[in-house]
Write a protein that holds these residues in place. Structure first.
Motif, PDB file in Angstrom:
ATOM      1  N   UNK A 214     -11.214  -8.506   9.549  1.00 27.99           N
ATOM      2  CA  UNK A 214     -11.989  -9.062  10.654  1.00 27.99           C
ATOM      3  C   UNK A 214     -13.284  -8.306  10.888  1.00 27.99           C
ATOM      4  N   UNK A 215     -13.222  -6.966  10.673  1.00 29.65           N
ATOM      5  CA  UNK A 215     -14.393  -6.132  10.942  1.00 29.65           C
ATOM      6  C   UNK A 215     -15.138  -5.703   9.684  1.00 29.65           C
ATOM      7  N   UNK A 216     -14.663  -6.136   8.532  1.00 29.46           N
ATOM      8  CA  UNK A 216     -15.302  -5.797   7.255  1.00 29.46           C
ATOM      9  C   UNK A 216     -15.500  -4.287   7.134  1.00 29.46           C
ATOM     10  N   UNK A 217     -14.422  -3.546   7.340  1.00 31.13           N
ATOM     11  CA  UNK A 217     -14.475  -2.092   7.266  1.00 31.13           C
ATOM     12  C   UNK A 217     -13.620  -1.588   6.113  1.00 31.13           C
TER      13      UNK A 217
ATOM     14  N   UNK B 142     -10.136   4.277  16.484  1.00 32.73           N
ATOM     15  CA  UNK B 142      -9.729   4.730  15.153  1.00 32.73           C
ATOM     16  C   UNK B 142     -10.921   5.142  14.296  1.00 32.73           C
ATOM     17  N   UNK B 143     -12.086   4.591  14.592  1.00 33.36           N
ATOM     18  CA  UNK B 143     -13.268   4.905  13.789  1.00 33.36           C
ATOM     19  C   UNK B 143     -13.686   6.359  13.945  1.00 33.36           C
ATOM     20  N   UNK B 144     -13.223   7.001  15.006  1.00 30.11           N
ATOM     21  CA  UNK B 144     -13.568   8.400  15.232  1.00 30.11           C
ATOM     22  C   UNK B 144     -12.519   9.378  14.739  1.00 30.11           C
TER      23      UNK B 144
ATOM     24  N   UNK C  26      -3.355  -3.777  13.681  1.00 30.42           N
ATOM     25  CA  UNK C  26      -3.747  -3.668  15.075  1.00 30.42           C
ATOM     26  C   UNK C  26      -2.689  -2.866  15.828  1.00 30.42           C
ATOM     27  N   UNK C  27      -3.075  -2.319  16.967  1.00 35.52           N
ATOM     28  CA  UNK C  27      -2.117  -1.546  17.757  1.00 35.52           C
ATOM     29  C   UNK C  27      -0.903  -2.393  18.148  1.00 35.52           C
ATOM     30  N   UNK C  28      -1.130  -3.651  18.494  1.00 39.22           N
ATOM     31  CA  UNK C  28      -0.008  -4.503  18.874  1.00 39.22           C
ATOM     32  C   UNK C  28       0.923  -4.772  17.694  1.00 39.22           C
ATOM     33  N   UNK C  29       0.411  -4.726  16.475  1.00 37.65           N
ATOM     34  CA  UNK C  29       1.279  -4.843  15.299  1.00 37.65           C
ATOM     35  C   UNK C  29       2.278  -3.692  15.241  1.00 37.65           C
TER      36      UNK C  29
ATOM     37  N   UNK D 142      -6.377  -4.214  21.543  1.00 37.96           N
ATOM     38  CA  UNK D 142      -6.365  -4.001  20.098  1.00 37.96           C
ATOM     39  C   UNK D 142      -7.749  -3.596  19.595  1.00 37.96           C
ATOM     40  N   UNK D 143      -8.767  -4.264  20.104  1.00 35.86           N
ATOM     41  CA  UNK D 143     -10.134  -3.951  19.686  1.00 35.86           C
ATOM     42  C   UNK D 143     -10.528  -2.545  20.121  1.00 35.86           C
TER      43      UNK D 143
END
Length: 263
Positions: free
Chosen positions: A160-163, A88-90, A224-227, A81-82
């Motif tokens: 979780x990542x404050x994004x 995804x940031x790219x 998340x991808x697993x979601x 997931x991470x």
């Protein structure tokens, strides 16, 4: 699923259970010509003007029974997931724009990206049964996610990542809204499954669009991808249940006739 829509769907689920308890199941009668208007079908709730699904509340798949718990911290699944989050940031500006568009579940916008793939309109006056088939199946897929979603209340990746996300207006509400499974993904995959049944010769591109619709939630950093994988499981289970529903069957057959005439 956007928190405002999710809250209204949860209210609708409560209302559906109340109707069932009073003996008013939504599919208790079989009609040779299923209704094609929201007024005739009835609303999920006064707050959410979506047509009710085909399935009574107790006929929906039990997402809590079907799905494992979401990935635990330190597990290989959470690491995956991470990794998907980092990827995804790219995302390109074009992909970010598509993800933002996919976040909108309003009708008929939600099916607009599928229409070029089936080479026909899905929401115009010439396709009333197709439109209602899709809208009611969407509702069933969304409602079926709640047992697990309410139980696990998984924290979303942007929290979780404050994004940032692609729907900043939803962020405040989403911070306290469960992530697992993805309701948006369940809806997008349900649309793809129904449409592949109606237009099987276009199944590959339709299913790719359905997959991308769910992956947009990863791009948006709200799931998340697993979601999204769990959302597809619930959509598939709900689609399987629908195959035995007589009202769904009747409306599906009429939708097939509409699509065949258009194509």
């Amino acid at each position: 699923m956007a928190a405002g829509v999710r809250a209204r769907l949860l209210s609708a689920q409560v209302a559906a259970l109340a109707l069932l308890a009073s003996g008013c199941a939504t599919t208790s009668e079989t009609s040779p010509a299923p209704p094609t208007s929201v007024e005739a079908v009835g609303l999920l709730s006064p707050e959410l003007p979506w047509p009710r699904g085909f399935l009574a509340a107790t006929a929906l798949p039990d997402s809590l029974a079907l799905l494992p718990a979401p990935p635990a911290a330190g597990s290989a699944e959470k690491a995956a997931d991470e990794a998907a989050f980092e990827q995804s940031l790219g995302a390109s500006a074009q992909r970010w724009a598509l993800a933002s568009s996919d976040a909108d579940l309003e009708w008929p916008h939600v099916v607009a990206s599928f229409e070029p793939l089936v080479a026909t309109k899905l929401s115009d006056a010439a396709h009333p049964h197709t439109a209602m088939l899709l809208r009611r199946a969407m509702a069933d897929a969304a409602m079926a996610t709640y047992a697990a979603k309410n139980r696990y209340q998984r924290v979303r990746p942007f929290v979780e990542h404050e994004s940032e996300t692609c729907t900043p207006g939803d962020e405040a509400a989403l911070r306290s809204d469960g992530s697992y499974p993805s309701g948006h993904t369940a809806i997008g995959w349900m649309l793809a499954l129904v449409l592949t049944d109606l237009v099987p010769q276009r199944q590959d591109v339709i299913l790719q669009r359905g997959y991308d619709f769910g992956y947009s939630r990863v791009i948006c950093r709200v799931h998340w991808m697993s979601d999204t994988r769990a959302g597809r499981v619930i959509a598939a289970a709900t689609f399987a249940r629908l195959q035995a529903d007589p009202v769904y069957q009747a409306q599906r057959d009429l939708a097939r006739s509409e699509i065949a005439a258009a194509r």
